[in-house]
Write a protein that holds these residues in place. Structure first.
Motif, PDB file in Angstrom:
ATOM      1  N   GLU A 250       0.828  -1.203   0.000  1.00  8.38           N
ATOM      2  CA  GLU A 250       0.000   0.000   0.000  1.00  8.38           C
ATOM      3  C   GLU A 250       0.861   1.250   0.000  1.00  8.38           C
ATOM      4  O   GLU A 250       0.533   2.248  -0.684  1.00  8.38           O
ATOM      5  N   ALA A 251       2.001   1.236   0.703  1.00 12.26           N
ATOM      6  CA  ALA A 251       2.894   2.407   0.737  1.00 12.26           C
ATOM      7  C   ALA A 251       3.497   2.655  -0.638  1.00 12.26           C
ATOM      8  O   ALA A 251       3.649   3.811  -1.070  1.00 12.26           O
ATOM      9  N   VAL A 252       3.867   1.615  -1.359  1.00 12.82           N
ATOM     10  CA  VAL A 252       4.424   1.794  -2.712  1.00 12.82           C
ATOM     11  C   VAL A 252       3.369   2.359  -3.651  1.00 12.82           C
ATOM     12  O   VAL A 252       3.648   3.276  -4.465  1.00 12.82           O
ATOM     13  N   GLU A 253       2.171   1.857  -3.586  1.00  9.44           N
ATOM     14  CA  GLU A 253       1.103   2.354  -4.464  1.00  9.44           C
ATOM     15  C   GLU A 253       0.790   3.805  -4.167  1.00  9.44           C
ATOM     16  O   GLU A 253       0.497   4.592  -5.096  1.00  9.44           O
ATOM     17  N   GLU A 254       0.822   4.211  -2.902  1.00  7.26           N
ATOM     18  CA  GLU A 254       0.582   5.619  -2.566  1.00  7.26           C
ATOM     19  C   GLU A 254       1.692   6.516  -3.091  1.00  7.26           C
ATOM     20  O   GLU A 254       1.477   7.712  -3.329  1.00  7.26           O
ATOM     21  N   SER A 255       2.897   5.927  -3.286  1.00  4.80           N
ATOM     22  CA  SER A 255       4.027   6.710  -3.817  1.00  4.80           C
ATOM     23  C   SER A 255       4.075   6.683  -5.334  1.00  4.80           C
ATOM     24  O   SER A 255       5.019   7.217  -5.942  1.00  4.80           O
ATOM     25  N   GLY A 256       3.094   6.092  -5.978  1.00  3.38           N
ATOM     26  CA  GLY A 256       3.028   6.069  -7.434  1.00  3.38           C
ATOM     27  C   GLY A 256       3.683   4.860  -8.057  1.00  3.38           C
ATOM     28  O   GLY A 256       3.836   4.810  -9.286  1.00  3.38           O
ATOM     29  N   GLY A 257       4.047   3.885  -7.269  1.00  3.73           N
ATOM     30  CA  GLY A 257       4.677   2.677  -7.818  1.00  3.73           C
ATOM     31  C   GLY A 257       3.762   1.478  -7.775  1.00  3.73           C
ATOM     32  O   GLY A 257       2.589   1.553  -7.376  1.00  3.73           O
ATOM     33  N   THR A 258       4.276   0.327  -8.190  1.00  2.82           N
ATOM     34  CA  THR A 258       3.507  -0.920  -8.189  1.00  2.82           C
ATOM     35  C   THR A 258       4.364  -2.028  -7.574  1.00  2.82           C
ATOM     36  O   THR A 258       5.605  -1.967  -7.582  1.00  2.82           O
ATOM     37  N   VAL A 259       3.659  -3.079  -7.085  1.00  2.00           N
ATOM     38  CA  VAL A 259       4.337  -4.250  -6.517  1.00  2.00           C
ATOM     39  C   VAL A 259       3.736  -5.498  -7.156  1.00  2.00           C
ATOM     40  O   VAL A 259       2.507  -5.673  -7.131  1.00  2.00           O
ATOM     41  N   THR A 260       4.575  -6.348  -7.733  1.00  2.00           N
ATOM     42  CA  THR A 260       4.118  -7.615  -8.329  1.00  2.00           C
ATOM     43  C   THR A 260       4.902  -8.772  -7.711  1.00  2.00           C
ATOM     44  O   THR A 260       6.097  -8.650  -7.384  1.00  2.00           O
ATOM     45  N   PHE A 261       4.210  -9.923  -7.586  1.00  2.00           N
ATOM     46  CA  PHE A 261       4.802 -11.137  -7.015  1.00  2.00           C
ATOM     47  C   PHE A 261       4.813 -12.237  -8.082  1.00  2.00           C
ATOM     48  O   PHE A 261       3.868 -12.368  -8.862  1.00  2.00           O
ATOM     49  N   GLU A 262       5.870 -13.054  -8.078  1.00  2.00           N
ATOM     50  CA  GLU A 262       5.969 -14.220  -8.963  1.00  2.00           C
ATOM     51  C   GLU A 262       6.529 -15.389  -8.144  1.00  2.00           C
ATOM     52  O   GLU A 262       7.670 -15.340  -7.681  1.00  2.00           O
ATOM     53  N   GLU A 263       5.676 -16.401  -7.953  1.00  2.00           N
ATOM     54  CA  GLU A 263       6.131 -17.579  -7.221  1.00  2.00           C
ATOM     55  C   GLU A 263       6.966 -18.473  -8.143  1.00  2.00           C
ATOM     56  O   GLU A 263       6.564 -18.772  -9.270  1.00  2.00           O
ATOM     57  N   LEU A 264       8.109 -18.911  -7.638  1.00  2.00           N
ATOM     58  CA  LEU A 264       9.057 -19.705  -8.429  1.00  2.00           C
ATOM     59  C   LEU A 264       9.402 -20.993  -7.690  1.00  2.00           C
ATOM     60  O   LEU A 264       9.535 -21.013  -6.465  1.00  2.00           O
ATOM     61  N   GLU A 265       9.543 -22.095  -8.454  1.00  2.00           N
ATOM     62  CA  GLU A 265       9.967 -23.361  -7.862  1.00  2.00           C
ATOM     63  C   GLU A 265      11.451 -23.343  -7.503  1.00  2.00           C
ATOM     64  O   GLU A 265      11.877 -24.066  -6.601  1.00  2.00           O
ATOM     65  N   SER A 266      12.212 -22.536  -8.217  1.00  2.00           N
ATOM     66  CA  SER A 266      13.650 -22.472  -7.928  1.00  2.00           C
ATOM     67  C   SER A 266      14.134 -21.047  -8.120  1.00  2.00           C
ATOM     68  O   SER A 266      13.944 -20.451  -9.192  1.00  2.00           O
ATOM     69  N   VAL A 267      14.745 -20.529  -7.086  1.00  2.00           N
ATOM     70  CA  VAL A 267      15.348 -19.194  -7.129  1.00  2.00           C
ATOM     71  C   VAL A 267      16.842 -19.364  -6.902  1.00  2.00           C
ATOM     72  O   VAL A 267      17.269 -19.929  -5.888  1.00  2.00           O
TER      73      VAL A 267
END
Length: 287
Positions: A250-267
């Motif tokens: 929510e803090a990033v969105e209020e600052s004009g940015g976005t947050v995305t998540f990607e679940e990975l089997e191997s990092v």
């Protein structure tokens, strides 16, 4: 009165019978001339010379049957020799008296007991060495595992595992270091084991985040938006760790940015930190 006939052969009244001609006897055949010396038999060309037969027998390659017979004869001879030696050895005790035999048997019993005691002693030493070796090997395995775990937590070793990739955009440049620090703390609280920014900056417990005139720096390394955070941990738990009221998302969105998540089997995290020793702390002696 009857007339008497003259006896045969007498008187001229009877005629003599012609005699049969006697057949001529064949002349004896002359023996064929023999070139052999008188008193010796002529050699038979069909029979080989005995010396040649002996030489051929020694020079010929033995057949499989002959080899088998030779092996059997050698085995029988060895068994016979061993039996003779055993009989001779047994005969050594035939002339002993009963008291001598008892003394010999006592000596054999004592030797057997000493041998059994030595076997027990060596068996105990072997078991102790095996136990010590097993304990030492187990301790070494545990030390290797601890080294790997501590190396990953300290950021001195690369790491791989399941996790998530979080991308934070900042088109307006308003996402500050406080928002990123808050996001790191929430990720650690959700069970993050390893963190990395932008594929090159490893984040550990001692990492510092500062906001300078050039931008946001982590441990002196400048970061540029978008901020990509690779995290190793349980993917589902990490994915929801930032999305809550008044949270980092929510803090990033209020600052004009976005947050995305990607679940990975191997990092895969390859970056590491400098493994130099601390300025003050050092291992305690005897520990």
């Amino acid at each position: 009165m009857p007339e008497k006939k003259p006896p045969p052969g007498k008187g001229g009244a009877d005629k003599a019978r012609p005699s049969k001609p006697t057949p001529a006897k064949p002349a004896p055949a002359k023996p064929a001339p023999d070139t052999a010396a008188p008193g010796t038999a002529a050699p038979d060309p069909a029979r080989p010379d005995p010396r040649e037969r002996i030489r051929a027998a020694f020079m010929a390659r033995p057949s499989r049957g002959q080899v088998l017979v030779a092996v059997l004869l050698a085995a029988v001879g060895f068994a016979a020799m061993t039996q003779v030696q055993n009989n001779e050895r047994d005969d050594d005790y035939t002339g002993l008296r009963q008291s001598d035999l008892i003394r010999v048997f006592d000596g054999l019993s004592a030797s057997q007991q000493r041998a059994e005691n030595e076997i027990d002693r060596l068996t105990g030493i072997r078991d102790d060495l095996q136990d010590e070796s097993s304990s030492r090997e187990a301790a070494l395995d545990q030390a290797r595992q601890d080294t790997e775990v501590y190396g990953i937590l300290a950021g001195t070793l690369p790491a791989t595992g399941p996790g998530v990739r979080i991308t934070i955009t900042d088109d307006e440049g308003k996402v500050g270091s406080e928002i990123l620090l808050d996001a790191l703390q929430e990720l650690r609280a959700a069970g993050a084991e390893v963190l990395e920014f932008n594929d090159r900056v490893r984040v550990i417990a001692q990492s510092s985040i500062e906001e300078t005139s050039a931008g946001i720096e982590i441990d002196g390394q400048l970061l540029e938006a978008p901020y990509v955070i690779d995290v190793i941990g349980e993917p589902t738990t990490l994915a929801g760790s930032l999305d809550f009221p008044d949270g980092p998302t929510e803090a990033v969105e209020e600052s004009g940015g976005t947050v995305t998540f990607e679940e990975l089997e191997s990092v895969d995290i390859e970056s590491v930190v400098d493994s130099s020793e601390g300025d003050f702390a050092e291992p305690r002696e005897g520990q």
